[in-house]
Design a protein around this motif. Structure first.
Motif, PDB file in Angstrom:
ATOM      1  N   THR A 153     -10.263  -0.180  -9.249  1.00 49.96           N
ATOM      2  CA  THR A 153      -8.933   0.337  -9.601  1.00 49.96           C
ATOM      3  C   THR A 153      -8.492  -0.152 -10.977  1.00 49.96           C
ATOM      4  O   THR A 153      -7.451   0.250 -11.459  1.00 49.96           O
TER       5      THR A 153
ATOM      6  N   LEU B 147      -9.097   5.515 -10.758  1.00 51.64           N
ATOM      7  CA  LEU B 147     -10.311   4.884 -10.240  1.00 51.64           C
ATOM      8  C   LEU B 147     -11.413   4.950 -11.292  1.00 51.64           C
ATOM      9  O   LEU B 147     -11.480   5.903 -12.075  1.00 51.64           O
TER      10      LEU B 147
ATOM     11  N   ASN C 207       0.090  -3.098  -3.432  1.00 53.66           N
ATOM     12  CA  ASN C 207      -0.697  -3.344  -2.227  1.00 53.66           C
ATOM     13  C   ASN C 207      -1.380  -2.042  -1.790  1.00 53.66           C
ATOM     14  O   ASN C 207      -0.847  -1.301  -0.957  1.00 53.66           O
ATOM     15  N   SER C 208      -2.539  -1.796  -2.329  1.00 52.93           N
ATOM     16  CA  SER C 208      -3.261  -0.541  -2.087  1.00 52.93           C
ATOM     17  C   SER C 208      -3.629  -0.357  -0.621  1.00 52.93           C
ATOM     18  O   SER C 208      -3.551   0.749  -0.083  1.00 52.93           O
TER      19      SER C 208
ATOM     20  N   CYS D   2     -11.802  11.049   1.402  1.00 49.65           N
ATOM     21  CA  CYS D   2     -11.551  11.281  -0.024  1.00 49.65           C
ATOM     22  C   CYS D   2     -12.179  12.598  -0.467  1.00 49.65           C
ATOM     23  O   CYS D   2     -13.292  12.911  -0.089  1.00 49.65           O
TER      24      CYS D   2
ATOM     25  N   ILE E  32      -4.390  10.394  -5.821  1.00 48.41           N
ATOM     26  CA  ILE E  32      -4.395   9.150  -6.585  1.00 48.41           C
ATOM     27  C   ILE E  32      -5.240   9.342  -7.835  1.00 48.41           C
ATOM     28  O   ILE E  32      -6.118  10.205  -7.888  1.00 48.41           O
TER      29      ILE E  32
ATOM     30  N   SER F   2     -10.402  -3.857  -6.237  1.00 45.47           N
ATOM     31  CA  SER F   2      -9.327  -3.845  -7.227  1.00 45.47           C
ATOM     32  C   SER F   2      -9.797  -4.380  -8.576  1.00 45.47           C
ATOM     33  O   SER F   2      -9.247  -4.019  -9.611  1.00 45.47           O
TER      34      SER F   2
ATOM     35  N   PHE G   1      -0.720   0.861   1.375  1.00 38.99           N
ATOM     36  CA  PHE G   1      -0.427   2.258   1.025  1.00 38.99           C
ATOM     37  C   PHE G   1      -1.351   3.210   1.782  1.00 38.99           C
ATOM     38  O   PHE G   1      -0.897   4.216   2.337  1.00 38.99           O
ATOM     39  N   LEU G   2      -2.640   2.887   1.832  1.00 40.08           N
ATOM     40  CA  LEU G   2      -3.595   3.746   2.527  1.00 40.08           C
ATOM     41  C   LEU G   2      -3.396   3.705   4.035  1.00 40.08           C
ATOM     42  O   LEU G   2      -3.592   4.710   4.723  1.00 40.08           O
TER      43      LEU G   2
ATOM     44  N   LEU H  28      -0.321  -0.081  -8.470  1.00 43.88           N
ATOM     45  CA  LEU H  28       0.060  -0.172  -7.071  1.00 43.88           C
ATOM     46  C   LEU H  28      -0.121  -1.619  -6.621  1.00 43.88           C
ATOM     47  O   LEU H  28      -1.195  -2.192  -6.800  1.00 43.88           O
TER      48      LEU H  28
ATOM     49  N   ILE I 223     -10.743  -3.110  -1.095  1.00 41.17           N
ATOM     50  CA  ILE I 223      -9.582  -2.349  -0.631  1.00 41.17           C
ATOM     51  C   ILE I 223      -9.952  -1.461   0.556  1.00 41.17           C
ATOM     52  O   ILE I 223      -9.379  -1.575   1.624  1.00 41.17           O
TER      53      ILE I 223
END
Length: 146
Positions: free
Chosen positions: A143, A54, A3-4, A30, A51, A109, A7-8, A1, A118
């Motif tokens: 990540t 991790l 740009n995490s 989460c 996702i 990351s 996305f979130l 990914l 992130i």
């Protein structure tokens, strides 16, 4: 990914719009399943996104029994970055977020940490433990596995 963080944020934006809530008061929650293989996931989640990829650093992970969510635990010997189970991330209003028995786990990351931050994930911990234990251990999720 690529740009995490974006996305979130988009995940929170979708939830905020569908529930007529302001984006400023949304937070990601989460929930870790007890599966690590993507092929075992059936369909899309009811809310949010699933996702995978991790890794935990500075701690280990104990899978839950049945439908119970797993929890953070001591790391095992020679296991520097254990793979985390598949995670469902969904957005909730900040007043609905429950941090009881949760560790505010930073997600980076890379293992360089610092500027690669992130977001802050909620990771279940044993009810008898204090969050300071994991802070002092430097527990974080990555990540990328170096």
């Amino acid at each position: 990914l690529f740009n995490s963080m974006s996305f979130l944020t988009s995940n929170m934006q979708v939830a905020a719009r569908s529930n007529n809530l302001p984006l400023d008061f949304m937070v990601n929650r989460c929930r870790f399943y007890n599966i690590r293989d993507v092929s075992e996931v059936v369909g899309v989640p009811l809310q949010g996104v699933n996702i995978h990829g991790l890794f935990m650093e500075g701690a280990g992970w104990e899978d839950g029994k049945g439908e119970d969510e797993g929890y953070i635990t001591e790391s095992k010997m020679k296991e520097l970055h254990p793979q985390m189970p598949i995670c469902n991330i969904f957005a909730v209003h900040i007043d609905d977020m429950d941090w009881n028995c949760m560790y505010h786990c930073p997600v980076f990351s890379t293992s360089l940490r610092g500027a690669t931050f992130i977001f802050q994930a909620n990771v279940r911990m044993d009810p008898d433990e204090k969050e300071n234990r994991w802070i002092l251990a430097g527990a974080a999720m990555l990540t990328q596995d170096d």
